[in-house]
Design a protein around this motif. Structure first.
Motif, PDB file in Angstrom:
ATOM      1  N   TRP A   1       2.783  -2.323  20.243  1.00 15.82           N
ATOM      2  CA  TRP A   1       1.886  -3.399  18.688  1.00 15.82           C
ATOM      3  C   TRP A   1       3.030  -4.066  17.406  1.00 15.82           C
ATOM      4  O   TRP A   1       4.011  -4.229  17.992  1.00 15.82           O
ATOM      5  N   THR A   2       2.093  -4.687  17.376  1.00 16.54           N
ATOM      6  CA  THR A   2       2.258  -5.392  15.723  1.00 16.54           C
ATOM      7  C   THR A   2       2.572  -5.161  14.746  1.00 16.54           C
ATOM      8  O   THR A   2       1.630  -4.795  14.345  1.00 16.54           O
ATOM      9  N   GLU A   3       3.533  -5.531  14.120  1.00 19.84           N
ATOM     10  CA  GLU A   3       3.248  -5.258  12.863  1.00 19.84           C
ATOM     11  C   GLU A   3       4.564  -5.850  11.559  1.00 19.84           C
ATOM     12  O   GLU A   3       5.515  -6.791  12.003  1.00 19.84           O
ATOM     13  N   TYR A   4       4.091  -6.480  10.882  1.00 18.83           N
ATOM     14  CA  TYR A   4       4.426  -6.719   9.659  1.00 18.83           C
ATOM     15  C   TYR A   4       3.280  -7.148   8.389  1.00 18.83           C
ATOM     16  O   TYR A   4       3.060  -6.905   8.208  1.00 18.83           O
ATOM     17  N   ARG A   5       4.406  -7.630   7.141  1.00 17.13           N
ATOM     18  CA  ARG A   5       3.560  -8.115   6.507  1.00 17.13           C
ATOM     19  C   ARG A   5       4.038  -9.163   4.510  1.00 17.13           C
ATOM     20  O   ARG A   5       4.959  -9.610   5.297  1.00 17.13           O
ATOM     21  N   ILE A   6       3.213  -9.140   4.360  1.00 18.15           N
ATOM     22  CA  ILE A   6       3.128 -10.354   3.025  1.00 18.15           C
ATOM     23  C   ILE A   6       3.019  -9.533   1.827  1.00 18.15           C
ATOM     24  O   ILE A   6       2.255  -9.446   1.812  1.00 18.15           O
TER      25      ILE A   6
ATOM     26  N   VAL B   1      -5.098 -11.072  -3.500  1.00 23.16           N
ATOM     27  CA  VAL B   1      -4.516 -10.215  -1.945  1.00 23.16           C
ATOM     28  C   VAL B   1      -3.569 -10.233  -1.216  1.00 23.16           C
ATOM     29  O   VAL B   1      -3.567  -9.642   0.029  1.00 23.16           O
ATOM     30  N   LEU B   2      -2.587 -10.100  -1.804  1.00 25.36           N
ATOM     31  CA  LEU B   2      -1.028  -9.867  -1.902  1.00 25.36           C
ATOM     32  C   LEU B   2      -0.814  -8.487  -2.241  1.00 25.36           C
ATOM     33  O   LEU B   2      -1.288  -8.159  -3.616  1.00 25.36           O
ATOM     34  N   PRO B   3      -0.168  -7.577  -1.595  1.00 22.31           N
ATOM     35  CA  PRO B   3       0.114  -7.500  -0.308  1.00 22.31           C
ATOM     36  C   PRO B   3      -0.769  -7.462   0.808  1.00 22.31           C
ATOM     37  O   PRO B   3      -1.742  -7.175   0.455  1.00 22.31           O
ATOM     38  N   ILE B   4      -0.480  -7.569   2.561  1.00 17.98           N
ATOM     39  CA  ILE B   4      -1.167  -7.869   2.874  1.00 17.98           C
ATOM     40  C   ILE B   4      -0.414  -6.994   4.165  1.00 17.98           C
ATOM     41  O   ILE B   4       0.700  -7.709   4.161  1.00 17.98           O
ATOM     42  N   VAL B   5      -0.664  -5.473   4.552  1.00 16.86           N
ATOM     43  CA  VAL B   5      -0.101  -5.020   5.746  1.00 16.86           C
ATOM     44  C   VAL B   5      -0.751  -5.412   7.348  1.00 16.86           C
ATOM     45  O   VAL B   5      -1.712  -4.813   7.189  1.00 16.86           O
ATOM     46  N   VAL B   6       0.298  -5.349   7.695  1.00 19.71           N
ATOM     47  CA  VAL B   6      -0.594  -5.536   9.494  1.00 19.71           C
ATOM     48  C   VAL B   6       0.275  -4.533  10.385  1.00 19.71           C
ATOM     49  O   VAL B   6       1.486  -4.792  11.222  1.00 19.71           O
ATOM     50  N   VAL B   7      -0.471  -3.463  10.927  1.00 21.05           N
ATOM     51  CA  VAL B   7      -0.220  -3.130  11.685  1.00 21.05           C
ATOM     52  C   VAL B   7      -1.349  -2.865  13.114  1.00 21.05           C
ATOM     53  O   VAL B   7      -2.097  -2.612  13.106  1.00 21.05           O
ATOM     54  N   GLU B   8      -0.800  -3.005  14.550  1.00 22.24           N
ATOM     55  CA  GLU B   8      -1.533  -2.980  15.520  1.00 22.24           C
ATOM     56  C   GLU B   8      -1.123  -2.608  16.424  1.00 22.24           C
ATOM     57  O   GLU B   8       0.231  -3.130  17.087  1.00 22.24           O
ATOM     58  N   VAL B   9      -1.766  -2.024  17.218  1.00 22.81           N
ATOM     59  CA  VAL B   9      -0.890  -0.850  18.754  1.00 22.81           C
ATOM     60  C   VAL B   9      -2.317  -1.396  19.541  1.00 22.81           C
ATOM     61  O   VAL B   9      -3.123  -1.526  19.312  1.00 22.81           O
ATOM     62  N   ASN B  10      -1.478  -1.412  20.642  1.00 27.34           N
ATOM     63  CA  ASN B  10      -1.947  -1.673  21.677  1.00 27.34           C
ATOM     64  C   ASN B  10      -2.438  -0.419  21.830  1.00 27.34           C
ATOM     65  O   ASN B  10      -1.374   0.064  22.861  1.00 27.34           O
TER      66      ASN B  10
END
Length: 223
Positions: A163-168, A148-157
């Motif tokens: 915004w929130t941005e990180y990856r696993i 299931v990796l990588p997981i990339v998260v980019v969230e914008v209000n």
């Protein structure tokens, strides 16, 4: 009277012979069955070049096809004229088939020989594809979270434009990793360690089962 006695003797001889033949057949069948139980290991062999000699524990086998072996660990020596000899150790079990998919490198170190021999090149490609898929399957089996990796998260209000941005990511060779496999959280906006752990759980894995590396790498503002 004589004929009758002789007929009885002949029938008795035939009957005894039939019984003996039946007993021998049963003994042979039992022997073959016991032998098949002993040789319960199966190995699928495919070697390039196709004319290579395959020797497994001093016995020669074809360069392709399925063979039955006793369960155990074996050493195979693969050789061919003008190619570098290769020695491979493999294990055969009665639970699942094993595979010996190997290729030899020409003595001059160039793989052009295969390109010049298309039928051999096809065998080489088959071997390469099999070994690549096998390596991937083994990796995913050993480290299932890697599926299931990588997981990339980019969230914008949209209201605040925050915004929130990180990856696993997961890997066996992160520089900071002290175990054989680590999960790395790369946080671009900060404060997302717990969010990342939650995301791992949402994907069906327990972060406590892995060494977690957290790396805060803030985004540099544009000039």
């Amino acid at each position: 009277m004589y004929n009758t006695d002789q007929q009885i003797k002949n029938r008795r001889t035939i009957l005894i012979g039939g019984v003996i033949a039946f007993v021998i057949l049963v003994i042979i069948s039992i022997g073959l069955y016991i032998n098949s139980l002993r040789y319960s290991g199966v190995i699928d062999i495919l070697i390039a070049p196709s004319f290579a000699t395959v020797t497994i524990d001093d016995k020669t086998y074809p360069s392709s096809g399925i063979q039955k072996l006793l369960p155990g660990t074996y050493t195979a020596t693969i050789s061919a004229e003008d190619f570098t000899t290769k020695t491979v150790t493999f294990t055969v079990t009665s639970d699942e088939p094993a595979a010996l998919y190997e290729y030899l490198i020409p003595s001059n170190g160039s793989m052009d020989w295969y390109v010049q021999h298309p039928s051999e090149d096809m065998i080489l490609t088959t071997i390469g594809n099999y070994n690549s898929n096998k390596a991937a399957d083994d990796y995913y089996t050993k480290y299932p979270i890697s599926t299931v990796l990588p997981i990339v998260v980019v969230e914008v209000n949209p209201e605040t434009y925050d915004w929130t941005e990180y990856r696993i990511d997961g890997s066996t060779d992160f520089e900071q990793c002290k175990t054989d496999y680590c999960v790395k959280i790369t946080d671009a906006t900060g404060g997302n360690y717990e969010n990342a752990l939650k995301k791992i759980r949402e994907n069906g894995f327990n972060p406590d089962d892995y060494e977690i590396i957290y790396d805060y790498v803030p985004i540099e503002p544009l000039e």
